[in-house]
Design a protein around this motif. Structure first.
Motif, PDB file in Angstrom:
ATOM      1  N   ILE A  20     -52.046 -32.564  70.129  1.00  0.00           N
ATOM      2  CA  ILE A  20     -52.758 -31.384  70.647  1.00  0.00           C
ATOM      3  C   ILE A  20     -53.200 -31.646  72.089  1.00  0.00           C
ATOM      4  O   ILE A  20     -53.005 -30.813  72.976  1.00  0.00           O
ATOM      5  CB  ILE A  20     -53.966 -31.026  69.745  1.00  0.00           C
ATOM      6  CG1 ILE A  20     -53.489 -30.533  68.382  1.00  0.00           C
ATOM      7  CG2 ILE A  20     -54.857 -29.987  70.418  1.00  0.00           C
ATOM      8  CD1 ILE A  20     -54.591 -30.425  67.330  1.00  0.00           C
ATOM      9  N   LEU A  21     -53.799 -32.809  72.318  1.00  0.00           N
ATOM     10  CA  LEU A  21     -54.248 -33.152  73.670  1.00  0.00           C
ATOM     11  C   LEU A  21     -53.089 -33.182  74.659  1.00  0.00           C
ATOM     12  O   LEU A  21     -53.229 -32.737  75.802  1.00  0.00           O
ATOM     13  CB  LEU A  21     -54.975 -34.493  73.671  1.00  0.00           C
ATOM     14  CG  LEU A  21     -56.363 -34.501  73.043  1.00  0.00           C
ATOM     15  CD1 LEU A  21     -56.923 -35.919  73.032  1.00  0.00           C
ATOM     16  CD2 LEU A  21     -57.298 -33.546  73.759  1.00  0.00           C
TER      17      LEU A  21
ATOM     18  N   SER B 243     -52.021 -21.101  73.633  1.00  0.00           N
ATOM     19  CA  SER B 243     -52.791 -20.494  72.545  1.00  0.00           C
ATOM     20  C   SER B 243     -52.773 -21.375  71.304  1.00  0.00           C
ATOM     21  O   SER B 243     -51.859 -22.183  71.097  1.00  0.00           O
ATOM     22  CB  SER B 243     -52.212 -19.119  72.197  1.00  0.00           C
ATOM     23  OG  SER B 243     -50.944 -19.260  71.568  1.00  0.00           O
ATOM     24  N   ALA B 244     -53.780 -21.195  70.477  1.00  0.00           N
ATOM     25  CA  ALA B 244     -53.847 -21.927  69.215  1.00  0.00           C
ATOM     26  C   ALA B 244     -52.651 -21.571  68.339  1.00  0.00           C
ATOM     27  O   ALA B 244     -52.097 -22.437  67.646  1.00  0.00           O
ATOM     28  CB  ALA B 244     -55.160 -21.634  68.496  1.00  0.00           C
ATOM     29  N   ALA B 245     -52.233 -20.323  68.368  1.00  0.00           N
ATOM     30  CA  ALA B 245     -51.078 -19.902  67.572  1.00  0.00           C
ATOM     31  C   ALA B 245     -49.807 -20.618  68.025  1.00  0.00           C
ATOM     32  O   ALA B 245     -49.009 -21.071  67.193  1.00  0.00           O
ATOM     33  CB  ALA B 245     -50.902 -18.388  67.666  1.00  0.00           C
TER      34      ALA B 245
ATOM     35  N   ILE C 225     -55.635 -26.069  64.071  1.00  0.00           N
ATOM     36  CA  ILE C 225     -55.681 -26.294  65.525  1.00  0.00           C
ATOM     37  C   ILE C 225     -57.074 -25.974  66.056  1.00  0.00           C
ATOM     38  O   ILE C 225     -57.681 -26.777  66.775  1.00  0.00           O
ATOM     39  CB  ILE C 225     -54.610 -25.459  66.247  1.00  0.00           C
ATOM     40  CG1 ILE C 225     -53.205 -25.889  65.839  1.00  0.00           C
ATOM     41  CG2 ILE C 225     -54.804 -25.519  67.760  1.00  0.00           C
ATOM     42  CD1 ILE C 225     -52.812 -27.286  66.233  1.00  0.00           C
ATOM     43  N   CYS C 226     -57.601 -24.809  65.693  1.00  0.00           N
ATOM     44  CA  CYS C 226     -58.930 -24.396  66.183  1.00  0.00           C
ATOM     45  C   CYS C 226     -60.016 -25.376  65.749  1.00  0.00           C
ATOM     46  O   CYS C 226     -60.886 -25.745  66.554  1.00  0.00           O
ATOM     47  CB  CYS C 226     -59.255 -22.985  65.689  1.00  0.00           C
ATOM     48  SG  CYS C 226     -58.241 -21.707  66.436  1.00  0.00           S
TER      49      CYS C 226
END
Length: 141
Positions: A8-9, A19-21, A34-35
Motif C-alpha cells: 500500500i505504501l 483511490s482506495a478502490a 485498504i481504508c
C-alpha cells in the motif's frame, strides 16, 4: 506492518491520490481493508501526511541550494530550533559523516541566498558550512 502495508505504501509513494478502490483492485483485497490499513498507518504515524510534487519550472525563478553544516559539541537540538525559524530553510536533514546537518534552502534570488547564508553562519555553535546550488533534478521516482 506486514507485506500488504508495504505494498500500500509503495503505491501511495508513487501516487498519493490513488483511490482506495483502485488499491483494493490492484492488491486483490476489499476497499474496507485498504481504508482500515491506511487509517491505522496514519494513527501509528507510519504515514505522516500527503504531499504534492511540483515541477521546479512551475514555481517560477526559485533558487535551491544545499547547505552542509558542521556543529560544535552537542548543540544540534538548539541549532535545529534556530534553523526552524529561518525562512530560507525548506527542509533539514540529520546526517552522519563530515557534516551534521543538511539544509535545503529555497529563495527567489541570489541576494536572498547570500543573506540567508550569512544569517545561518552567524548561529552560535555552527563551526563550518559548505553550500552547493541545486542546478537540476536528473531523475524523479
Amino acid at each position: 506492518m506486514d507485506s500488504l502495508d508495504h505494498q500500500i505504501l509503495a503505491y501511495l509513494r508513487s501516487d498519493a491520490r490513488i483511490s482506495a478502490a483502485t488499491l483494493a483492485k490492484k492488491l486483490n483485497v476489499s476497499r474496507g481493508t485498504i481504508c482500515n490499513r491506511i487509517s491505522r498507518m496514519e494513527r501509528n504515524h507510519h504515514i505522516l501526511g500527503y504531499t504534492v510534487r511540483v515541477q521546479a519550472e512551475s514555481q517560477g525563478q526559485e533558487i535551491a541550494a544545499w547547505m552542509s553544516i558542521a556543529i560544535e559539541g552537542h548543540e544540534t537540538s538548539r541549532i535545529v530550533h534556530a534553523l526552524s525559524g529561518e525562512p530560507a530553510v525548506w527542509a533539514l536533514h540529520d546526517t552522519n559523516g563530515r557534516w551534521d546537518l543538511l539544509a535545503e534552502l529555497r529563495v527567489t534570488n541570489i541576494s536572498q541566498l547570500s543573506d540567508a547564508l550569512e544569517r545561518i553562519r552567524l548561529i552560535k555553535g555552527i563551526s563550518a558550512t559548505e553550500t552547493s546550488l541545486h542546478l537540476k533534478t536528473l531523475q524523479l521516482r
